[in-house]
Design a protein around this motif. Structure first.
Motif, mmCIF file in Angstrom:
data_model
loop_
_atom_site.group_PDB
_atom_site.id
_atom_site.type_symbol
_atom_site.label_atom_id
_atom_site.label_comp_id
_atom_site.label_asym_id
_atom_site.label_seq_id
_atom_site.Cartn_x
_atom_site.Cartn_y
_atom_site.Cartn_z
ATOM 1 N N ARG A 33 0.838 -1.194 0.000
ATOM 2 C CA ARG A 33 0.000 0.000 0.000
ATOM 3 C C ARG A 33 0.871 1.241 0.000
ATOM 4 O O ARG A 33 2.014 1.205 0.453
ATOM 5 C CB ARG A 33 -0.943 0.014 1.198
ATOM 6 N N ARG A 34 0.294 2.313 -0.512
ATOM 7 C CA ARG A 34 0.982 3.609 -0.523
ATOM 8 C C ARG A 34 0.736 4.305 0.807
ATOM 9 O O ARG A 34 -0.405 4.426 1.245
ATOM 10 C CB ARG A 34 0.476 4.483 -1.655
ATOM 11 N N VAL A 35 1.809 4.769 1.427
ATOM 12 C CA VAL A 35 1.723 5.460 2.709
ATOM 13 C C VAL A 35 2.732 6.602 2.716
ATOM 14 O O VAL A 35 3.575 6.717 1.823
ATOM 15 C CB VAL A 35 1.995 4.516 3.904
ATOM 16 N N PHE A 36 2.642 7.421 3.735
ATOM 17 C CA PHE A 36 3.629 8.464 3.974
ATOM 18 C C PHE A 36 4.502 8.008 5.129
ATOM 19 O O PHE A 36 4.006 7.492 6.129
ATOM 20 C CB PHE A 36 2.946 9.796 4.305
ATOM 21 N N ALA A 37 5.799 8.169 4.986
ATOM 22 C CA ALA A 37 6.748 7.763 6.019
ATOM 23 C C ALA A 37 7.528 8.985 6.483
ATOM 24 O O ALA A 37 7.811 9.898 5.702
ATOM 25 C CB ALA A 37 7.714 6.716 5.477
ATOM 26 N N ALA A 38 7.861 8.992 7.759
ATOM 27 C CA ALA A 38 8.652 10.080 8.330
ATOM 28 C C ALA A 38 9.497 9.508 9.458
ATOM 29 O O ALA A 38 9.085 8.581 10.164
ATOM 30 C CB ALA A 38 7.747 11.187 8.855
ATOM 31 N N TRP A 39 10.679 10.068 9.634
ATOM 32 C CA TRP A 39 11.581 9.643 10.696
ATOM 33 C C TRP A 39 11.252 10.431 11.963
ATOM 34 O O TRP A 39 11.174 11.649 11.953
ATOM 35 C CB TRP A 39 13.017 9.881 10.292
ATOM 36 N N SER A 40 11.055 9.710 13.069
ATOM 37 C CA SER A 40 10.799 10.336 14.353
ATOM 38 C C SER A 40 12.076 10.282 15.182
ATOM 39 O O SER A 40 12.548 9.189 15.521
ATOM 40 C CB SER A 40 9.671 9.612 15.089
ATOM 41 N N TYR A 48 4.685 5.451 9.934
ATOM 42 C CA TYR A 48 3.911 5.407 8.702
ATOM 43 C C TYR A 48 2.542 6.029 8.942
ATOM 44 O O TYR A 48 1.916 5.784 9.968
ATOM 45 C CB TYR A 48 3.761 3.966 8.221
ATOM 46 N N PHE A 49 2.077 6.805 7.950
ATOM 47 C CA PHE A 49 0.804 7.500 8.044
ATOM 48 C C PHE A 49 0.019 7.286 6.762
ATOM 49 O O PHE A 49 0.591 7.262 5.676
ATOM 50 C CB PHE A 49 1.010 9.008 8.237
ATOM 51 N N GLU A 50 -1.308 7.172 6.891
ATOM 52 C CA GLU A 50 -2.158 7.068 5.712
ATOM 53 C C GLU A 50 -2.306 8.409 5.016
ATOM 54 O O GLU A 50 -2.418 8.474 3.803
ATOM 55 C CB GLU A 50 -3.530 6.531 6.099
ATOM 56 N N LYS A 62 11.005 14.077 10.529
ATOM 57 C CA LYS A 62 11.905 14.527 9.463
ATOM 58 C C LYS A 62 11.814 13.566 8.286
ATOM 59 O O LYS A 62 11.342 12.448 8.408
ATOM 60 C CB LYS A 62 13.341 14.570 9.974
ATOM 61 N N ARG A 63 12.296 14.023 7.140
ATOM 62 C CA ARG A 63 12.351 13.230 5.912
ATOM 63 C C ARG A 63 10.982 12.656 5.542
ATOM 64 O O ARG A 63 10.844 11.464 5.285
ATOM 65 C CB ARG A 63 13.377 12.109 6.019
ATOM 66 N N LEU A 64 9.980 13.496 5.500
ATOM 67 C CA LEU A 64 8.640 13.088 5.114
ATOM 68 C C LEU A 64 8.643 12.733 3.635
ATOM 69 O O LEU A 64 9.111 13.515 2.803
ATOM 70 C CB LEU A 64 7.636 14.207 5.400
ATOM 71 N N ARG A 65 8.144 11.543 3.300
ATOM 72 C CA ARG A 65 8.166 11.078 1.913
ATOM 73 C C ARG A 65 7.002 10.124 1.676
ATOM 74 O O ARG A 65 6.477 9.518 2.606
ATOM 75 C CB ARG A 65 9.485 10.376 1.607
ATOM 76 N N GLU A 66 6.625 9.991 0.401
ATOM 77 C CA GLU A 66 5.593 9.030 0.027
ATOM 78 C C GLU A 66 6.286 7.774 -0.480
ATOM 79 O O GLU A 66 7.159 7.841 -1.349
ATOM 80 C CB GLU A 66 4.683 9.594 -1.060
ATOM 81 N N ILE A 67 5.904 6.630 0.067
ATOM 82 C CA ILE A 67 6.527 5.362 -0.306
ATOM 83 C C ILE A 67 5.447 4.311 -0.521
ATOM 84 O O ILE A 67 4.276 4.531 -0.235
ATOM 85 C CB ILE A 67 7.496 4.857 0.787
ATOM 86 N N VAL A 68 5.877 3.169 -1.029
ATOM 87 C CA VAL A 68 5.026 1.987 -1.079
ATOM 88 C C VAL A 68 5.579 1.034 -0.031
ATOM 89 O O VAL A 68 6.752 0.675 -0.057
ATOM 90 C CB VAL A 68 5.049 1.337 -2.479
ATOM 91 N N LEU A 82 8.853 -5.991 6.426
ATOM 92 C CA LEU A 82 8.469 -4.823 5.652
ATOM 93 C C LEU A 82 9.610 -4.381 4.751
ATOM 94 O O LEU A 82 10.773 -4.455 5.143
ATOM 95 C CB LEU A 82 8.108 -3.659 6.589
ATOM 96 N N VAL A 83 9.255 -3.907 3.565
ATOM 97 C CA VAL A 83 10.224 -3.344 2.628
ATOM 98 C C VAL A 83 9.656 -2.018 2.155
ATOM 99 O O VAL A 83 8.518 -1.955 1.689
ATOM 100 C CB VAL A 83 10.460 -4.281 1.420
#
Length: 143
Positions: A33-40, A48-50, A62-68, A82-83
């Protein structure tokens, strides 16, 4: 813990696959699934955020990005993992996954060094055995 569509991803249950250079790990695809990831920085972990988190700088993200986010079963470790895939890596994965759905076989996951970064790489290993159809009958008749 982070909640995604009713499922909870916890560090106790999941781990990140990190094969050594040149090592290929057979995997089974469970979900993606597509999610948004950020380093805490506070939790020293990736969250991971929807949806895109609001006020990410104030929360220390930090480093907010859209990933699969690819959820797989690692056959060597015997557990789920997880990958994280970028868009080009996801396109390469989908090509291999579509070939897997047509031909069957085994998907192998590895990481390749490209410059200063490691990139995820997927490969389809076609099964050498031929699958034959099973016919109903007595085994003694076949002997």
């Amino acid at each position: 813990m982070v909640r995604l569509e009713g499922e909870i991803f916890s560090q106790d249950r999941y781990y990140y696959l990190r094969p050594s250079p040149g090592e290929k790990v057979p995997i089974q695809i469970l979900n993606f699934r597509r999610v948004f990831a950020a380093w805490s920085h506070k939790q020293k972990n990736t969250l991971y955020f929807e949806k895109v988190p609001e006020e990410s700088e104030e929360e220390g993200l930090k480093r907010l990005r859209e990933i699969v986010l690819l959820q797989v079963y690692d056959w060597f470790a015997g557990r789920e993992g997880l990958v994280e895939l970028t868009e080009p890596e996801f396109e390469q994965f989908m090509g291999v996954y579509e070939a897997f759905l047509r031909q069957s076989g085994e998907i192998q996951y590895s990481r390749q060094k490209k410059g200063r970064k490691n990139e995820n790489f997927f490969e389809l290993q076609v099964s050498p055995s031929i699958i034959r159809e099973v016919r109903k009958g007595l085994f003694s008749d076949k002997l």
